[in-house]
Scaffold this active site. Structure first.
Site, PDB file in Angstrom:
ATOM      1  N   ASP A  61      -6.098  -0.071  -6.441  1.00  0.00           N
ATOM      2  CA  ASP A  61      -5.047   0.100  -5.780  1.00  0.00           C
ATOM      3  C   ASP A  61      -3.556  -0.031  -6.653  1.00  0.00           C
ATOM      4  O   ASP A  61      -3.685  -0.730  -7.688  1.00  0.00           O
ATOM      5  CB  ASP A  61      -4.702  -1.215  -4.714  1.00  0.00           C
ATOM      6  CG  ASP A  61      -3.516  -1.225  -3.764  1.00  0.00           C
ATOM      7  OD1 ASP A  61      -3.649  -1.050  -2.520  1.00  0.00           O
ATOM      8  OD2 ASP A  61      -2.459  -1.946  -4.438  1.00  0.00           O
ATOM      9  N   ASN A 101       8.186   3.914  -3.511  1.00  0.00           N
ATOM     10  CA  ASN A 101       8.438   4.515  -2.387  1.00  0.00           C
ATOM     11  C   ASN A 101       9.928   3.997  -2.050  1.00  0.00           C
ATOM     12  O   ASN A 101      10.764   4.962  -1.647  1.00  0.00           O
ATOM     13  CB  ASN A 101       7.751   4.164  -1.094  1.00  0.00           C
ATOM     14  CG  ASN A 101       6.403   5.100  -1.009  1.00  0.00           C
ATOM     15  OD1 ASN A 101       6.526   6.067  -1.528  1.00  0.00           O
ATOM     16  ND2 ASN A 101       5.424   4.405  -0.504  1.00  0.00           N
ATOM     17  N   HIS A 142       9.637   8.719  -0.510  1.00  0.00           N
ATOM     18  CA  HIS A 142       8.268   9.140  -0.248  1.00  0.00           C
ATOM     19  C   HIS A 142       7.743  10.166  -0.847  1.00  0.00           C
ATOM     20  O   HIS A 142       6.547  10.403  -1.164  1.00  0.00           O
ATOM     21  CB  HIS A 142       8.016   9.208   1.266  1.00  0.00           C
ATOM     22  CG  HIS A 142       8.052   7.778   2.053  1.00  0.00           C
ATOM     23  ND1 HIS A 142       7.120   6.864   1.880  1.00  0.00           N
ATOM     24  CD2 HIS A 142       9.024   7.129   2.565  1.00  0.00           C
ATOM     25  CE1 HIS A 142       7.331   5.786   2.639  1.00  0.00           C
ATOM     26  NE2 HIS A 142       8.679   5.763   2.936  1.00  0.00           N
ATOM     27  N   ASP A 193       4.406  10.341  -2.993  1.00  0.00           N
ATOM     28  CA  ASP A 193       3.128  11.073  -2.978  1.00  0.00           C
ATOM     29  C   ASP A 193       2.797  11.808  -4.284  1.00  0.00           C
ATOM     30  O   ASP A 193       1.494  11.980  -4.384  1.00  0.00           O
ATOM     31  CB  ASP A 193       3.550  12.190  -1.903  1.00  0.00           C
ATOM     32  CG  ASP A 193       3.694  11.824  -0.563  1.00  0.00           C
ATOM     33  OD1 ASP A 193       3.302  10.594  -0.249  1.00  0.00           O
ATOM     34  OD2 ASP A 193       4.166  12.515   0.394  1.00  0.00           O
ATOM     35  N   GLU A 249      -2.299   3.469  -0.689  1.00  0.00           N
ATOM     36  CA  GLU A 249      -2.247   3.668  -2.173  1.00  0.00           C
ATOM     37  C   GLU A 249      -3.637   3.167  -2.587  1.00  0.00           C
ATOM     38  O   GLU A 249      -3.810   2.807  -3.802  1.00  0.00           O
ATOM     39  CB  GLU A 249      -1.150   2.908  -2.730  1.00  0.00           C
ATOM     40  CG  GLU A 249      -1.044   1.621  -2.450  1.00  0.00           C
ATOM     41  CD  GLU A 249      -0.318   0.928  -1.464  1.00  0.00           C
ATOM     42  OE1 GLU A 249      -0.009  -0.362  -1.308  1.00  0.00           O
ATOM     43  OE2 GLU A 249      -0.227   1.801  -0.481  1.00  0.00           O
TER      44      GLU A 249
END
Length: 347
Positions: free
Chosen positions: A223, A231, A236, A240, A265
């Protein structure tokens, strides 16, 4: 009287043969239901009968494609493949009409169409050869003048057959193209569109396949640390790109082992055929490589700050369910988070 006994003997023998054949069908249906953990209710039995009674047919091939890798059929799959499950508890029809079910159903239709086209081509080819042979024989034995009208009709019929064969050839190519697109759709259904990595379904199928082979398995849950800050601070789109970058590093460092984006994530690595220590070395290399990188915005060259990930790694017991292994690895991940992040916990 003797004739009556012989007839009776034949009748008894035929009855025995039919009984043995019926029992063989029952056995195949039972094996099919047990393999997919389906109850012996009328709906499942009828569907199983359709599959085992024509093992080379389009339905059986669609089922084989859908269950490839050890995946079991569900009521939703049976509905999508044309089973009548109106009396069985199932998920809503809208769910059954999506993704995998539609792909499998369409694939079954395409394969059935290809079988039909193939049979038609064979028939027209045989018919054309017979007509041509008949015309040649008439020319030799009778003479063209006396049978000119018949030959004209034969030539016209041959042209029609050849045109039909050409049209069928085009239809066959179109069916093959559609089948290739369906295979691509099946692959896309098992792939995360953002990172290009396998998704959760692909992970579960691969896990089941390794369990069936008896391979030793280790599972890691990874993670990205403080991903929400990325973010919130950069948007975002940047988030990404970070997801894809971390996924690429994991895939590169873990070699042939499956790296999947599990959601958000979170990534899961499925190590098969290696000891826990070997998987630990690969994960640790990936973690260190990510921590050393200095990510920047491509638009402004502004630094993103430190990007790291935490992970938990555990070995699966023989035959253990993937969900149970995931929960254990996830618990180790949370321990890594609690221990300051950017580290790997083994258990």
């Amino acid at each position: 009287m003797m004739g009556g006994k012989v007839a009776l003997a034949f009748e008894v023998e035929a009855t025995v043969d039919r009984g043995e054949a019926s029992r063989a069908v029952f056995d195949r249906i039972r094996d099919f239901l047990e393999a997919n953990r389906l109850g012996p209710d009328p709906v499942n039995y009828a569907f199983g009968y359709r599959v085992v009674s024509d093992p080379a047919g389009p339905l059986a091939r669609a089922v084989a494609a859908l269950t490839d890798g050890g995946v079991r059929l569900t009521k939703r799959d049976i509905l999508a493949l044309g089973g009548d499950v109106s009396n069985a508890p199932i998920e809503p029809p809208a769910a059954a009409a999506s993704g995998e079910g539609l792909v499998a159903q369409t694939q079954m239709q395409v394969e059935g169409f290809q079988d039909l086209v193939r049979a038609m081509r064979n028939e027209t080819a045989d018919f054309g050869r017979d007509l041509a042979a008949t015309a040649d024989a008439m020319r030799v034995s009778t003479g063209i003048d006396s049978v000119s009208e018949v030959l004209r009709m034969t030539g016209a019929m041959l042209n029609r057959v050849q045109n039909a064969e050409s049209q069928l050839e085009v239809a066959t190519r179109e069916a093959s193209d559609l089948r290739a697109k369906l295979e691509e759709a099946r692959d896309n259904a098992r792939r995360d569109p953002l990172t290009g990595l396998p998704n959760r379904r692909a992970l579960e199928e691969a896990y089941a396949d390794h369990v069936a082979k008896g391979s030793p398995i280790c599972v890691a849950v990874c993670d990205i640390d403080h991903f929400k800050l990325v973010n919130d601070g950069f948007g975002h789109a940047v988030g990404d790109r970070v997801l894809k970058a971390i996924g690429d590093v994991l895939a590169e460092q873990c070699g042939e082992h499956l790296v999947a984006r599990y959601g958000g994530e979170e990534f899961v690595v499925l190590f098969a055929g290696i000891p826990l220590a070997a998987g630990q070395d690969m994960l640790e290399s990936a973690r260190q490589l990510v921590a050393k990188k200095r990510y920047r915005l491509r638009e402004s060259d502004e630094p993103l700050g430190e990007v790291t990930f935490s992970a938990g790694l555990t070995a699966a017991s023989s035959g253990e369910d993937v969900g149970d292994v995931f929960v254990r690895a996830d618990g180790l991940l949370y321990a890594a988070k609690a221990d300051g992040r950017n580290c790997l916990k083994i258990g």
